[in-house]
Write an enzyme that holds these catalytic residues in place. Sequence first.
Site, PDB file in Angstrom:
ATOM      1  CB  CYS A  69      -0.952  -0.064   1.188  1.00 23.83           C
ATOM      2  SG  CYS A  69      -2.398   1.001   1.079  1.00 23.83           S
ATOM      3  CB  THR A  70       0.425   4.667   1.377  1.00 26.35           C
ATOM      4  OG1 THR A  70      -0.083   4.259   2.655  1.00 26.35           O
ATOM      5  CG2 THR A  70      -0.740   4.983   0.456  1.00 26.35           C
TER       6      THR A  70
END
Lengths: 205, 205
Positions: free
Chosen positions: B100-101
């Site tokens: 993800c981030t």
Amino acid sequence: LVDVAILLFDGLTALDAVGPYEVFRCVPGARISFVAAEPGPKLANGGLELMASHRLDEVANPDVLLVPGGGGVAAVSKDEAILDWIRRVHGQTRWTTSACTGALVLAAAGLLKGVPATTHWRSLEALAALGAQVVNERVVRAGKIITSAGVSAGIDMALTLVGLELGQEMAQTVQLAIEYDPQPPYAAGSPAKAPPAIVERLRRV
Amino acid sequence: LVDVAILLFDGLTALDAVGPYEVFRCVPGARISFVAAEPGPKLANGGLELMASHRLDEVANPDVLLVPGGGGVAAVSKDEAILDWIRRVHGQTRWTTSACTGALVLAAAGLLKGVPATTHWRSLEALAALGAQVVNERVVRAGKIITSAGVSAGIDMALTLVGLELGQEMAQTVQLAIEYDPQPPYAAGSPAKAPPAIVERLRRV
């Protein structure tokens, strides 16, 4: 789907709890409690500790109950305080659910007698021995009880529940938020698909 | 793949860390450390606390580094102690990875300049602005750096890594152990597949 209670215990499989958690917590307004006989850190298989925030008697009427699985299920299945709590809470829930061998705990609590249910593929016989009507599917709904197959199946179960309770649009929104567009690099995720030698080896572990 | 270090911080997304964790911990002999600037409970988005077991300076040369994402990434991306640790550890790893981030943290540490990489679909532009060569795929490998798309993509990333490092048979064994045979009830897990109105709504959140 406002109050979700997730049972924690030493020897749980972290992903059984965290997969559905990630789905439920994306629903606006959801409040999730991690419940244990003794609050504090619970040791998951593999070494991670997850924090239980609530005692059993602090959580009486959640909308959703989730029981995860893992090696600790054997002890939990003999813990009368936990089994009593599950039975009491189940009387109030909108949905009572399990991931992986959490189904064995629901069965030990007496909730699955003659009820269609599933669990991790290696525990299907154990679940049948406890009186459930074993169904070899990934997510099995029987009234308000939803059980799911091994570990990662809890994510599919939770999305199914969100769809049933709040509609397809909310479930799709959550699915997109967690970018759940699975692309496993192999097709070995069930005993029907994995190479037979691998199935046999894992069955003997 | 013996020593795996997973960075924890307040505001992480639990599944970003726990999905890959569940894959790695099924590899026989794997040792997984949860590392933070300050050991102790770290508050994931949604309320769950995951326990960090090690200080940064206690983990110097893991084989695998995993950086998860979540709302806390903004603060972590400005934390020079963590960024320094990531740069130092990256010099020693066999694999440096993100879910993800978490890719934005790797980029903030200077690891992704001109490097093919991905992240959660809502953060692809932010990743490009940090100098990465954004690739809109679920798992992106560039040398020893493997980044993955949003949240649940970390599971696919970790299985890919196990296959690269230990071979197909081990990866398939792990996949079967966690019964990763995904069957999402909807096909809305990427912006290309979800109904456009849902994509637009999430983009504005």
